[in-house]
Scaffold this active site. Sequence first.
Site, PDB file in Angstrom:
ATOM      1  N   SER A  35       0.827  -1.197   0.000  1.00 38.25           N
ATOM      2  CA  SER A  35       0.000   0.000   0.000  1.00 38.25           C
ATOM      3  C   SER A  35       0.874   1.265   0.000  1.00 38.25           C
ATOM      4  CB  SER A  35      -0.951  -0.036   1.199  1.00 38.25           C
ATOM      5  OG  SER A  35      -1.957   0.923   1.090  1.00 38.25           O
ATOM      6  N   ASP A  69     -10.180  -3.397  -5.011  1.00 39.45           N
ATOM      7  CA  ASP A  69      -9.260  -2.414  -4.421  1.00 39.45           C
ATOM      8  C   ASP A  69      -9.262  -1.158  -5.272  1.00 39.45           C
ATOM      9  OD1 ASP A  69      -7.177  -1.045  -3.209  1.00 39.45           O
ATOM     10  OD2 ASP A  69      -5.635  -2.521  -3.687  1.00 39.45           O
ATOM     11  N   HIS A  88      -8.117  -4.904  -0.667  1.00 36.14           N
ATOM     12  CA  HIS A  88      -6.930  -4.166  -0.244  1.00 36.14           C
ATOM     13  C   HIS A  88      -6.543  -4.565   1.188  1.00 36.14           C
ATOM     14  CE1 HIS A  88      -4.035  -0.875  -0.481  1.00 36.14           C
ATOM     15  NE2 HIS A  88      -4.269  -0.711   0.810  1.00 36.14           N
TER      16      HIS A  88
END
Length: 403
Positions: free
Chosen positions: A189, A343, A373
């Site tokens: 991320s 996501d 995610h």
Amino acid sequence: MGAKLLCFFLASAFVAYYIYAPVAKDFEEPWRVMFVSISFSAIRNLAEVADQLGLVDFVEALSLVTNVDRVTAVSDENITVTDTKLNDVAVRLYVPRQASAGLRRAIVFFHGGGWSLGHTGMRSYDHLTRVTANRLNAVVVSVNYRLAPKYHFPVQFEDAYSVTKFFLQRSVLSQYGVDPDRVCVAGDSAGGNLAAAVAQHLLEDSEVETKLKAQALIYPALQALDLNLPSYRENAHKPILTRSFMVRLWSGYFTTDPSLREAMASNRHVPVESSHLFQFVNWSNLLPEELKKGHTYTAPLYGSPELAQKYPGFLDVRAAPLLVSDARLRGLPLTYIVTCGHDVLRDEGVMYAGRLRAVGVPVAHDHFKDAFHGAMSFVVSPLDFAVGKRLLDKYIAWLDENL
């Protein structure tokens, strides 16, 4: 009696609102995903209420939750774990105890959390880095970079870069028994964002003699130029990372000024003077047909130049690695990219993989259509998901084969 009845109905409505959180049919464990989604939504909304009431800042409220999940640096029979500093930046260091036939591999890892949350000591990250070190018999440096809102861009990048550059010195690598030809940067991320930016910047740093062998980017955040990509539209209300939450994290990376968040939310934050950058995120040209279905590309809506003048970070390639030219992508190391179907960040990872391939960078891209995610963080009981374990196994297997 009337007041109690009103409270009961309000509470019931509140619970019903969260219980009705439909999840996609292809989720492997839909009820567990729904539970996590409800929990995260409730926590975010409570943090928002606390922020609106002036009780505590939104991010600080969320940090109270993430801090509960911290574990201390505890060594085990396989790995020596220590909290220390490299070049004056806090890190958690994992060094295998088992003997090695030769020099070891090494991974410099950056945790996720939207540049404002997370910690190397979070249970999920401690597990991930510990397992990586153990399975690969590798040294892992997990970087505890400084966070927003106390610190804004470029501090997070500078901390990440400072540790990596310091660690890549031959004398430091020798100290930890690391092979200078087998070092990788990795992150998930926001950490994937930092890893990508660090890898790009190292190419242009004449002081760095040691070259990276690889970079591993797990559902990375790579651009804040267009926050209306097909993946942002399709997954605006999907588990863990909603569009509104991602907008808040992006804007919070640069400032606490709500005007930037409001402009980003309407996707009108880029000045016309920066219109040339849209070529690097033009999904109508860069996404495969299957991800463009049902979506129509429209010309960007431009915003006031004042925001970009105040907060130029969102146009800076150190914050948005997808915005670099093709010429600057050439020479990047062997790359592994993970994207998830559910996501908001899916499309930028896909576009980055495509752009890297187009300039000759060797890329392995694993797309998990049924994943959300942050899935790789859900591998520790009681929040251990089968899909998270699949992502973790793929990630470590790729590193084992290529690093």
